[in-house]
Design an enzyme around this catalytic site. Sequence first.
Site: not given
Length: 275
Positions: A66, A102
């Site tokens: 990420k 997210d």
Amino acid sequence: MKKWYAVIGDPIGHSLSPFMHEQWFEEHNIDAAYIPVHTEPFELEKVFHAMRTLGISGFNVTLPHKQAIIPLLDNLDETAIAMSAVNTVTFNGKRTTGWNTDGDGFVRSLMAKQPDLEGKVLVIGAGGAARGIAFALKKAGFDSVTITNRTFRRAEELAEAMNGNAVTLRDAELSLAEFSTIIQTTSVGLAEDEGLPLSLDHAAAGTLAADIIYNPLETPFLKAAEAKGCRTLNGIGMFVYQGAIAFEKWTGVSPDTEKMIRILTEKLGGTYVNR
Ligand code: ATR
């Protein structure tokens, strides 16, 4: 021409993303495939360039890439900058943009459970997940966010970055009843025999306790919260909504999130309760 999408990660075999996105493609008659691509850290750059050359339409990024994907991308959205992490990549021709869905995914899940969110919110943890959620809460208009963390300095840093408050774990434990919502973002609970990130002895009945972990569906934190009479929210909603936001960016279509929450809850051996 058939489009294709992917998720890259290491490991990737247990990811539920391919199942979820393929189901949504099918529901909306979109001619596309979504494949898991096992990518070890040393291969990240090669895999990225290969996917781009082969004409991928978009992809998700999971652990441990990420952060590492960021230098390879052309643009970053503000959520990805705030979190220093990317979980979704979109293409405009060959130009790439990195997003992080997210935090917004979590807030959408929370709002679906409790549309009139008010009162004080406590975030446990100060890592990447906590940062995304804290920023998304702020973006959605919740000003009263307090951060607590094992390493207090990190809680202070995050609180400072978003004009929130920081409290020690001990102070948070003692003042739990002040919070209407408690959000557990640490990795404590991924293994069922783990303890709690903090004691819930002083949690008030009716408080909403949310965990970002979805496997197990019921973490020790959620079990302890339930025992105190709290309402609970597991991480499956966050997972589905982060995927839905990515799906919207790629296709312009909003998929049926509640149905997917039911399907995945049952797939993980849980019982779906209409929220
Ligand atoms: P992520 O990006 O998934 O949030 P991270 O940046 O490694 O991951 O952050 C993990 C979070 O879990 C941190 O808040 C960490 O606390 P520290 O900052 O003190 O390390 C928290 N955490 C991990 N293990 C923990 C434990 N055993 N007890 C309490 N908090 C823990």
